[in-house]
Scaffold this motif. Sequence first.
Motif, mmCIF file in Angstrom:
data_model
loop_
_atom_site.group_PDB
_atom_site.id
_atom_site.type_symbol
_atom_site.label_atom_id
_atom_site.label_comp_id
_atom_site.label_asym_id
_atom_site.label_seq_id
_atom_site.Cartn_x
_atom_site.Cartn_y
_atom_site.Cartn_z
ATOM 1 N N THR A 19 94.253 70.952 83.289
ATOM 2 C CA THR A 19 93.886 69.547 83.086
ATOM 3 C C THR A 19 95.114 68.721 82.739
ATOM 4 O OG1 THR A 19 91.656 70.165 82.358
ATOM 5 C CG2 THR A 19 92.436 67.966 81.750
ATOM 6 N N LEU A 20 95.865 69.170 81.738
ATOM 7 C CA LEU A 20 97.131 68.528 81.381
ATOM 8 C C LEU A 20 98.329 69.365 81.820
ATOM 9 C CD1 LEU A 20 96.342 67.318 77.732
ATOM 10 C CD2 LEU A 20 96.161 66.012 79.862
ATOM 11 N N PHE A 21 98.150 70.674 81.821
ATOM 12 C CA PHE A 21 99.241 71.624 82.047
ATOM 13 C C PHE A 21 99.030 72.306 83.391
ATOM 14 C CE2 PHE A 21 101.950 75.070 79.853
ATOM 15 C CZ PHE A 21 103.021 74.219 79.657
ATOM 16 N N ILE A 90 106.164 76.653 83.576
ATOM 17 C CA ILE A 90 104.993 75.779 83.621
ATOM 18 C C ILE A 90 105.340 74.441 82.984
ATOM 19 C CG2 ILE A 90 102.538 75.606 83.099
ATOM 20 C CD1 ILE A 90 102.562 78.611 82.505
ATOM 21 N N SER A 91 104.778 73.380 83.524
ATOM 22 C CA SER A 91 105.054 72.053 82.969
ATOM 23 C C SER A 91 103.797 71.196 83.027
ATOM 24 C CB SER A 91 106.184 71.369 83.755
ATOM 25 O OG SER A 91 105.805 71.207 85.109
ATOM 26 N N LEU A 92 103.859 70.065 82.359
ATOM 27 C CA LEU A 92 102.782 69.090 82.433
ATOM 28 C C LEU A 92 102.658 68.546 83.849
ATOM 29 C CD1 LEU A 92 103.643 67.008 79.249
ATOM 30 C CD2 LEU A 92 101.693 68.554 79.486
ATOM 31 N N PHE A 93 101.442 68.193 84.229
ATOM 32 C CA PHE A 93 101.276 67.462 85.482
ATOM 33 C C PHE A 93 102.006 66.124 85.377
ATOM 34 C CE2 PHE A 93 97.369 70.109 85.710
ATOM 35 C CZ PHE A 93 97.530 70.630 86.985
ATOM 36 N N ASP A 94 102.540 65.678 86.497
ATOM 37 C CA ASP A 94 103.187 64.369 86.526
ATOM 38 C C ASP A 94 102.196 63.288 86.088
ATOM 39 O OD1 ASP A 94 105.513 65.482 87.466
ATOM 40 O OD2 ASP A 94 105.158 64.946 89.563
ATOM 41 N N GLY A 95 102.663 62.410 85.227
ATOM 42 C CA GLY A 95 101.831 61.300 84.789
ATOM 43 C C GLY A 95 101.103 61.505 83.482
ATOM 44 N N VAL A 96 101.129 62.730 82.945
ATOM 45 C CA VAL A 96 100.402 62.995 81.702
ATOM 46 C C VAL A 96 100.981 62.208 80.520
ATOM 47 C CG1 VAL A 96 99.975 64.776 79.938
ATOM 48 C CG2 VAL A 96 99.431 65.220 82.347
ATOM 49 N N LEU A 97 102.300 62.198 80.384
ATOM 50 C CA LEU A 97 102.906 61.538 79.219
ATOM 51 C C LEU A 97 102.585 60.044 79.149
ATOM 52 C CD1 LEU A 97 106.361 63.331 78.997
ATOM 53 C CD2 LEU A 97 104.414 63.585 77.466
ATOM 54 N N PRO A 98 102.774 59.265 80.220
ATOM 55 C CA PRO A 98 102.420 57.848 80.122
ATOM 56 C C PRO A 98 100.925 57.624 79.898
ATOM 57 C CG PRO A 98 103.135 58.386 82.349
ATOM 58 C CD PRO A 98 103.480 59.549 81.491
ATOM 59 N N MET A 99 100.087 58.489 80.453
ATOM 60 C CA MET A 99 98.645 58.366 80.217
ATOM 61 C C MET A 99 98.312 58.537 78.741
ATOM 62 S SD MET A 99 95.553 60.717 81.742
ATOM 63 C CE MET A 99 96.170 62.191 80.895
ATOM 64 N N LEU A 100 98.861 59.579 78.118
ATOM 65 C CA LEU A 100 98.593 59.813 76.703
ATOM 66 C C LEU A 100 99.152 58.686 75.843
ATOM 67 C CD1 LEU A 100 99.323 63.658 76.484
ATOM 68 C CD2 LEU A 100 97.090 62.529 76.622
ATOM 69 N N ALA A 101 100.326 58.192 76.196
ATOM 70 C CA ALA A 101 100.919 57.083 75.442
ATOM 71 C C ALA A 101 100.036 55.842 75.513
ATOM 72 C CB ALA A 101 102.318 56.777 75.965
ATOM 73 N N ARG A 118 95.542 79.801 69.153
ATOM 74 C CA ARG A 118 96.307 78.818 68.373
ATOM 75 C C ARG A 118 97.805 79.000 68.614
ATOM 76 N NH1 ARG A 118 96.585 74.129 67.236
ATOM 77 N NH2 ARG A 118 94.377 74.263 66.704
ATOM 78 N N ARG A 119 98.257 80.232 68.589
ATOM 79 C CA ARG A 119 99.682 80.475 68.824
ATOM 80 C C ARG A 119 100.088 79.990 70.213
ATOM 81 N NH1 ARG A 119 102.677 86.442 68.851
ATOM 82 N NH2 ARG A 119 104.728 85.706 69.512
ATOM 83 N N GLY A 120 99.252 80.292 71.210
ATOM 84 C CA GLY A 120 99.567 79.887 72.569
ATOM 85 C C GLY A 120 99.603 78.380 72.737
ATOM 86 N N LEU A 121 98.648 77.681 72.136
ATOM 87 C CA LEU A 121 98.640 76.221 72.240
ATOM 88 C C LEU A 121 99.835 75.619 71.524
ATOM 89 C CD1 LEU A 121 97.361 73.553 73.100
ATOM 90 C CD2 LEU A 121 96.015 73.615 70.987
ATOM 91 N N ASP A 122 100.135 76.097 70.324
ATOM 92 C CA ASP A 122 101.271 75.547 69.585
ATOM 93 C C ASP A 122 102.578 75.747 70.354
ATOM 94 O OD1 ASP A 122 99.597 74.709 67.583
ATOM 95 O OD2 ASP A 122 100.116 76.331 66.186
ATOM 96 N N GLU A 123 102.734 76.904 70.985
ATOM 97 C CA GLU A 123 103.940 77.148 71.783
ATOM 98 C C GLU A 123 103.986 76.219 72.997
ATOM 99 O OE1 GLU A 123 103.692 81.287 72.654
ATOM 100 O OE2 GLU A 123 104.617 81.914 70.762
ATOM 101 N N ALA A 124 102.835 76.014 73.626
ATOM 102 C CA ALA A 124 102.792 75.139 74.794
ATOM 103 C C ALA A 124 103.085 73.693 74.417
ATOM 104 C CB ALA A 124 101.429 75.250 75.480
ATOM 105 N N LEU A 125 102.517 73.227 73.311
ATOM 106 C CA LEU A 125 102.779 71.861 72.856
ATOM 107 C C LEU A 125 104.260 71.668 72.548
ATOM 108 C CD1 LEU A 125 99.716 71.305 70.510
ATOM 109 C CD2 LEU A 125 100.143 70.115 72.661
#
Length: 222
Positions: A19-21, A90-101, A118-125
Amino acid sequence: MPASRARQYDLIAFDWDGTLFDSTKIIVRCIQQAVVDVGGAVPSDSDAAYVIGMGLMEALAHAAPDVPRERYAELGASYRRHYLQHQDDISLFDGVLPMLADLRQRQHRLAVATGKSRRGLDEALKSAQLAGMFHGSRTADETAGKPDPLMLVELMREFGTAPERTLMIGDTTHDLQMALNAGCASLGVSYGAHATDGFEALGPRAVVHSVGELHEWLLRHA
């Protein structure tokens, strides 16, 4: 982008993988490799993709029904090992950062509701440089996995948000079913793990086909 309107949803919860990643293909490959490692029959791409969003052990058990339960821990460890070897690819889909902002600027509360640990999400974030972007999050190992509504219920309780003011966004039927179980609206995205032919029965507000389309829909309707 269209002009913003009055806010309809105070809390917007996003699934993470697919979805985001942009991680679906790598997760599928890691699931398949892990099953082979423990002697199971290789799941098809669609079977491996179907379990994305579930809690890890539930997902691997579903993807590898011929693997005995006593080998689940080994199966999970093998998956994690393969995933760690690829996580920097792996990276964010293009456009995710401006959308969240934009959503934060409009004063939405933003959350992640994911089948990751939790560990996996924190590492990904951290790797995506999104630490601090979200107001809250829930993972499958600290609450119930999807489609159980508990992670959404806990997020709504945390922020004092009613179900009718909460929107769940995801790429799988597990996400949309969780929203339905929690009494929340949902929005499906077609560019992730699941084909969209199962989405309609779960009543999403819409199905969008890119992050750009998702961004536009949120500005118009959220």
